[in-house]
Design an enzyme around this catalytic site. Structure first.
Site, PDB file in Angstrom:
ATOM      1  N   ARG A  71       0.809  -1.223   0.000  1.00 47.43           N
ATOM      2  CA  ARG A  71       0.000   0.000   0.000  1.00 47.43           C
ATOM      3  C   ARG A  71       0.841   1.271   0.000  1.00 47.43           C
ATOM      4  NH1 ARG A  71      -3.181  -3.818   2.671  1.00 47.43           N
ATOM      5  NH2 ARG A  71      -2.127  -3.378   4.613  1.00 47.43           N
ATOM      6  N   GLU A 108       4.276 -10.276  14.172  1.00 46.01           N
ATOM      7  CA  GLU A 108       3.511 -10.839  15.290  1.00 46.01           C
ATOM      8  C   GLU A 108       3.597 -12.368  15.268  1.00 46.01           C
ATOM      9  OE1 GLU A 108      -0.329  -9.172  15.376  1.00 46.01           O
ATOM     10  OE2 GLU A 108      -0.833 -10.050  17.321  1.00 46.01           O
TER      11      GLU A 108
HETATM   12  P1  AMP Z   1       3.534  -2.681  11.711  1.00 49.74           P
HETATM   13  O1  AMP Z   1       4.792  -3.283  11.199  1.00 49.74           O
HETATM   14  O2  AMP Z   1       2.949  -3.374  12.888  1.00 49.74           O
HETATM   15  O3  AMP Z   1       3.694  -1.174  11.950  1.00 49.74           O
HETATM   16  O4  AMP Z   1       2.440  -2.876  10.574  1.00 49.74           O
HETATM   17  C1  AMP Z   1       2.422  -2.037   9.480  1.00 49.74           C
HETATM   18  C2  AMP Z   1       2.043  -2.754   8.230  1.00 49.74           C
HETATM   19  O5  AMP Z   1       0.949  -3.652   8.423  1.00 49.74           O
HETATM   20  C3  AMP Z   1       1.590  -1.736   7.194  1.00 49.74           C
HETATM   21  O6  AMP Z   1       2.138  -2.114   5.944  1.00 49.74           O
HETATM   22  C4  AMP Z   1       0.090  -1.816   7.210  1.00 49.74           C
HETATM   23  O7  AMP Z   1      -0.415  -1.759   5.895  1.00 49.74           O
HETATM   24  C5  AMP Z   1      -0.266  -3.155   7.860  1.00 49.74           C
HETATM   25  N1  AMP Z   1      -1.219  -3.022   8.982  1.00 49.74           N
HETATM   26  C6  AMP Z   1      -0.981  -3.291  10.286  1.00 49.74           C
HETATM   27  N2  AMP Z   1      -2.050  -3.094  11.053  1.00 49.74           N
HETATM   28  C7  AMP Z   1      -3.033  -2.666  10.225  1.00 49.74           C
HETATM   29  C8  AMP Z   1      -4.405  -2.261  10.424  1.00 49.74           C
HETATM   30  N3  AMP Z   1      -5.005  -2.260  11.631  1.00 49.74           N
HETATM   31  N4  AMP Z   1      -5.113  -1.873   9.336  1.00 49.74           N
HETATM   32  C9  AMP Z   1      -4.517  -1.856   8.117  1.00 49.74           C
HETATM   33  N5  AMP Z   1      -3.248  -2.222   7.860  1.00 49.74           N
HETATM   34  C10 AMP Z   1      -2.501  -2.625   8.905  1.00 49.74           C
END
Ligand code: AMP
Length: 186
Positions: A71, A108
């Protein structure tokens, strides 16, 4: 924390916030998925985001916008074109055809690997890293570590959305300029 107050004339944050679709329990139970496709399908909100991001970064001397799969590949190239910068993709393992640098990071559930072409950046670049959403910060932190291998002049980080309750910012050095347009306290 960055505030978008100064860009309120360009972006109606309340309207943008309402335009994001929340999908409960996707892709797994308990996750509130923030669906940005509803921001992009409306020409008005798409233009607001494009204008807002342009105003935020037009004076920073950005030479390359680096988008994170997948995205980050939507607003990333659009913004790069407006800034007269190049666009560089960071992709999941095995997608880029030429020689790559890679980094492994914890998710995770299990691990993930992201890659970038070895000739994508150099030490003269001013880089804007872009993704749609900051959650725990693991993905973007890995991308920053990957980009730092090129020793660029400066790295900026931008998101459309930040889930502030997860405190993803704590993974980054305090001096790193991290901006998000829409914040949710989850
Ligand atoms: P993180 O590494 O935990 O910061 O997760 C970020 C990545 O996961 C990004 O590329 C987001 O597109 C996706 N992502 C994580 N949580 C969500 C959420 N609640 N809604 C949409 N996309 C998410």
């Amino acid at each position: 924390m960055f505030h978008v107050e100064q860009f309120k004339e360009i972006m109606n944050i309340e309207r943008l916030t309402k335009a994001v679709r929340n999908v409960p329990d996707f892709p797994i139970p308990g996750i509130q998925f923030k669906d940005v496709t509803t921001l992009f399908k409306d020409p008005e909100t798409l233009k607001e985001l494009s204008d807002g991001l342009y105003e935020m970064y037009k004076d920073k001397g950005i030479t390359k916008v680096v988008g994170i799969e997948s995205r980050g590949f939507i607003m990333g190239p659009l913004l790069a074109e407006r800034l007269h910068a190049g666009f560089v993709p960071v992709r999941k393992q095995g997608k880029l055809p030429a020689e790559t640098y890679e980094i492994c990071y914890d998710k995770e559930y299990g691990k993930d690997i992201i890659q970038i072409h070895c000739d994508a950046l150099n030490e003269n670049d001013v880089v804007l890293l872009h993704d749609d959403l900051l959650a725990t910060g693991g993905t973007m932190k890995a991308a920053v570590d990957l980009i730092e291998k090129f020793n660029p002049k400066k790295i900026y980080v931008s998101f459309l959305i930040e889930l502030t309750g997860l405190n993803g910012r704590k993974l980054f050095r305090p001096e790193m300029e991290i901006k998000s347009i829409i914040q949710y306290n989850i």
